[in-house]
Write an enzyme that holds these catalytic residues in place. Structure first.
Site, PDB file in Angstrom:
ATOM      1  N   GLU A   9     -28.570  23.447  26.549  1.00 18.06           N
ATOM      2  CA  GLU A   9     -26.790  23.788  26.322  1.00 18.06           C
ATOM      3  C   GLU A   9     -26.725  23.901  25.005  1.00 18.06           C
ATOM      4  O   GLU A   9     -25.206  23.282  25.664  1.00 18.06           O
ATOM      5  CB  GLU A   9     -26.442  24.162  27.898  1.00 18.06           C
ATOM      6  CG  GLU A   9     -26.937  23.857  29.155  1.00 18.06           C
ATOM      7  CD  GLU A   9     -26.456  23.797  30.520  1.00 18.06           C
ATOM      8  OE1 GLU A   9     -25.469  23.611  30.274  1.00 18.06           O
ATOM      9  OE2 GLU A   9     -26.892  24.618  31.220  1.00 18.06           O
ATOM     10  N   GLU A  45     -32.506  26.858  35.027  1.00 18.28           N
ATOM     11  CA  GLU A  45     -31.809  25.738  35.907  1.00 18.28           C
ATOM     12  C   GLU A  45     -31.466  26.638  36.861  1.00 18.28           C
ATOM     13  O   GLU A  45     -30.599  27.104  36.840  1.00 18.28           O
ATOM     14  CB  GLU A  45     -31.623  25.450  34.904  1.00 18.28           C
ATOM     15  CG  GLU A  45     -31.841  24.556  34.145  1.00 18.28           C
ATOM     16  CD  GLU A  45     -30.478  23.409  33.720  1.00 18.28           C
ATOM     17  OE1 GLU A  45     -29.294  23.221  34.444  1.00 18.28           O
ATOM     18  OE2 GLU A  45     -31.148  22.245  32.785  1.00 18.28           O
TER      19      GLU A  45
HETATM   20  C1  GAL Z   1     -26.598  22.092  33.036  1.00 20.71           C
HETATM   21  C2  GAL Z   1     -27.467  21.098  32.612  1.00 20.71           C
HETATM   22  C3  GAL Z   1     -29.009  20.089  33.031  1.00 20.71           C
HETATM   23  C4  GAL Z   1     -27.783  19.315  34.278  1.00 20.71           C
HETATM   24  C5  GAL Z   1     -26.996  20.550  35.129  1.00 20.71           C
HETATM   25  C6  GAL Z   1     -26.034  19.953  36.391  1.00 20.71           C
HETATM   26  O1  GAL Z   1     -25.317  22.394  32.509  1.00 20.71           O
HETATM   27  O2  GAL Z   1     -28.360  21.937  31.380  1.00 20.71           O
HETATM   28  O3  GAL Z   1     -28.937  19.106  32.915  1.00 20.71           O
HETATM   29  O4  GAL Z   1     -26.945  19.019  33.988  1.00 20.71           O
HETATM   30  O5  GAL Z   1     -26.039  21.975  34.300  1.00 20.71           O
HETATM   31  O6  GAL Z   1     -24.773  19.305  35.940  1.00 20.71           O
END
Ligand code: GAL
Length: 669
Positions: A143, A297
């Site tokens: 990110e 994710e």
């Molecule tokens: C995303 C990130 C993950 C984790 C997730 C939950 O933004 O890529 O590493 O932090 O959020 O907070």
């Protein structure tokens, strides 16, 4: 191949547990795992000392249960030894303060020492895993984001791009307030302590900040491409709402776009989920390369750092995953496997609880895994077919962030409201860059194209001339690419195609609105707020007029026949009734087939594979909904069905159909 998997942090758990984790993953139907994107201090515990054995063993365990692996380069979070040795590598905030150690994303992408360390760890990983049979690709960093107020790097960027101070002084109009620069070192970054900046300087600075990450990503891509030519390279982006990086630029160097989809983040605990906002995220990510993407994710439980979000309702995790697939995802990777016991993300819930129990969230995903086994091959590589495009301009977005014109004037909110209006009618939309080829579309929407180059203006004009339907909205064509106000009547380079001139404008106080009287008297309750362009048609027809203020009776909405097509100009920020009317008009002018507006929370979306249409019926409502399908044409391939034409879609449920491509949409209501 369809990828279905999970983000896993073996370094957080005792090694004795890994096998059981991998077994449960296989049982859930997973075939891919992302690893290591925050593991720098485990991979390089001391400068130049590498430790890959643990990762080798983790990959071995996962591979023995059928998993393939995407490796993250671990550069989003540097080990303490690195930042202690190079304190100048910390990112600088708008206040002028450097970030301090304690979270992640704390480095400056332009810092030479950080870049050297990056090269070393990425080369070492690439060397180690280039021929590993289980490794299929790489996620670079994690990110990318933020703005680094690094003045020397900004000056270097300016030098490369513009060559001379004369060009810059001219471009920014530095005669204003006596800002003429005579030495590169005088050029500031727009720190908050400097007050409201020169708009030209600020826009170039925002472009520099975006380019700094594009450039840093390229540094890593070059290494990986050379050493691991067979691997796919991605980065996990943050969807439509993320405003600080030009994602078209960032995606250009990648093989695959992936993104992180959190409908219920902890920053949003009170709100209901807006399905159209999620859909817009997917459409934007698909549009970056006009190709299927992954969700790297996918939300797997309540989100939480210090605050815990509303937990996903039963069915929502699966529903959101199917929605992503419906909009073009060829990979779904859930974040995260097991809920962490330590660290900032202790409350970011994974599929397993803190104590490793596989509960209802695991069961839901496991049931989906069964379905993916049967439909994955049909889905992978299928295409979303859209007749409508929305032009996303990061230049306009950046420039409106610098000068919103009115506190209520939000580029992303207006973009989203227009998208939502289409989404409710089941209209598929591609999100495209200002330099995209528009010839495949019937209708194009260019929201608030505040910064407009000649190439884009000519492309939009040509699109209409050849028969397309275009919608242009307020504050279009105001600035050139240097963020200078154009020397012609607004909407500047689009005045000709729109057949209209903005005679005057009005910026409205908070809460104020102006009724819009439409030529179509059946529309009630239309109104504009925030901004009102007072229009004088030059060839165009008036189809909406202001109902109040000193410009009562003056034009607010026009349509112009131009060549074989039409251009609509909407001079205000429209409420729901006005948006409905404008979008209906646009779709009719463009000949875009669409269903009636649906307000029951059911989304119907389609992907095509050759002659086959895959139709996704997604119920975002907490109550069951009825959907009618033609049973002679469609088979239900996911979801419960009793063989009748009236399908009951359970709360947060999904039904997937397969049928012939030509008439799938028309037959599903
Ligand atoms: C995303 C990130 C993950 C984790 C997730 C939950 O933004 O890529 O590493 O932090 O959020 O907070």
């Amino acid at each position: 191949m369809f990828y279905f998997g999970v983000d896993y942090y073996p370094e957080h758990w005792p090694e004795e547990r890994w096998n059981e984790d991998a077994r449960l993953m296989a049982e859930a139907g997973f075939n891919v795992v992302r690893l290591a994107e925050f593991a720098w201090s485990r991979l390089e515990p001391d400068e130049g000392t590498f430790s890959f054995e643990w990762l080798d063993r983790a990959i071995e365990v996962l591979a023995s249960h059928g998993m393939q692996v995407v490796l993250g380069t671990p550069t989003a979070s540097a080990p303490p030894w690195l930042m202690t040795k190079h304190p100048d590598a910390f990112l600088t905030r708008a206040s002028g303060d450097a970030v301090t150690y304690g979270n992640r994303r704390n480095y400056s992408p332009s810092n030479e020492a950080y870049r050297d360390h990056t090269r070393r760890i990425v080369e070492a990983m690439a060397q180690r895993y280039r021929e590993h049979p289980a490794v299929i690709g790489w996620q670079i960093d994690n990110e990318f984001g933020d703005r680094d107020y690094d003045a020397p790097a900004f000056r270097r960027w300016l030098r490369r791009r513009f060559g001379s101070l004369d060009v810059i002084n001219e471009r920014w109009g530095t005669a204003f307030w006596s800002h003429t620069y005579t030495d590169w070192d005088q050029i500031p970054v727009p720190l908050s302590t400097g007050g409201v900046p020169n708009p030209g300087l600020a826009l170039d600075f925002y472009r520099f900040c975006s380019d700094a990450y594009v450039d840093y990503q390229r540094l890593q891509i070059d290494i990986l491409r050379e050493r691991c030519p067979g691997h796919v390279i991605t980065h996990n982006l943050m969807g439509f709402r993320y405003p600080l990086i030009d994602y078209f630029d960032l995606a250009a160097d990648l093989d695959l776009v992936s993104w992180d989809n959190y409908p219920r983040g902890f920053w949003n605990i009170a709100a209901d989920v807006d399905p159209s906002a999620l859909a817009l995220g997917h459409a934007t990510m698909r549009g970056l390369k006009d190709r299927p993407f992954w969700v790297m994710e996918a939300q797997a439980g309540a989100g939480g750092w210090d605050i815990v979000s509303v937990a996903p309702k039963p069915g929502e995790i699966r529903l959101w995953a199917y929605q992503a697939i419906a909009h073009g995802a060829d990979g779904i990777v859930f974040f995260r496997w097991r809920t962490a016991r330590h660290g900032t993300e202790q409350y970011w819930h994974g599929l397993l609880e803190h104590d490793a129990r596989p509960g209802r969230r695991y069961d839901e995903v496991k049931a989906m895994g069964q379905e993916i086994r049967s439909i994955g091959a049909d889905v992978a590589g299928s295409k979303v077919h859209a007749e409508v495009a929305m032009v996303l301009s990061y230049d306009a977005r950046f420039a409106l962030e610098i000068q919103p014109n009115n506190p209520g004037f939000s580029y992303p909110d207006q973009f989203q409201a227009l998208y939502r209006t289409l989404h409710r009618r089941g209209v598929a939309v591609d999100v495209v860059s200002p330099s995209a080829d528009l010839s495949a579309y019937r209708a194009v929407i260019a929201p608030a194209l505040y910064v407009l180059g000649e190439g884009t203006a000519a492309a939009l004009e040509g699109f209409v001339e050849r028969g397309g339907a275009l919608l242009v909205t307020a504050r279009a064509g105001v600035k050139d690419e240097g963020n200078v106000v154009v020397d012609r009547p607004l909407p500047g380079l689009l005045a000709n195609v729109c057949g209209v001139v903005v005679e005057e404008y009005d910026s409205l106080p908070a809460g104020a609105s102006n009724p819009i009287v439409l030529a179509d008297a059946s529309v009630r309750g239309a109104a504009g707020s925030v901004w009102c362009d007072i229009l004088t048609p030059h060839g165009g027809d008036v189809i909406g007029r202001y109902g109040g203020d000193h410009y009562e009776g003056r034009a607010a909405l026009t349509v112009n026949a131009f060549g074989a097509g039409h251009a609509l100009y909407l001079g205000t920020v429209a409420n729901g009734a006005l948006l409905d009317a404008v979008i209906e008009r646009l779709l009719t002018l463009g000949g875009v087939e669409h269903g009636p507006r649906r307000d029951d929370g059911v989304e119907i979306a389609m992907r095509r594979q050759g002659d086959t249409a895959l139709v996704f019926v997604l119920n975002h409502a907490a109550e069951a909904r009825m959907v009618h399908i033609d049973r002679d044409r469609y088979r239900v391939i996911v979801g419960d069905h009793d063989g009748t034409s009236e399908l009951t879609v359970p709360p947060f449920g999904v039904i997937m159909l397969s049928g012939r491509a030509d008439d799938a949409r028309a037959e599903t209501t």
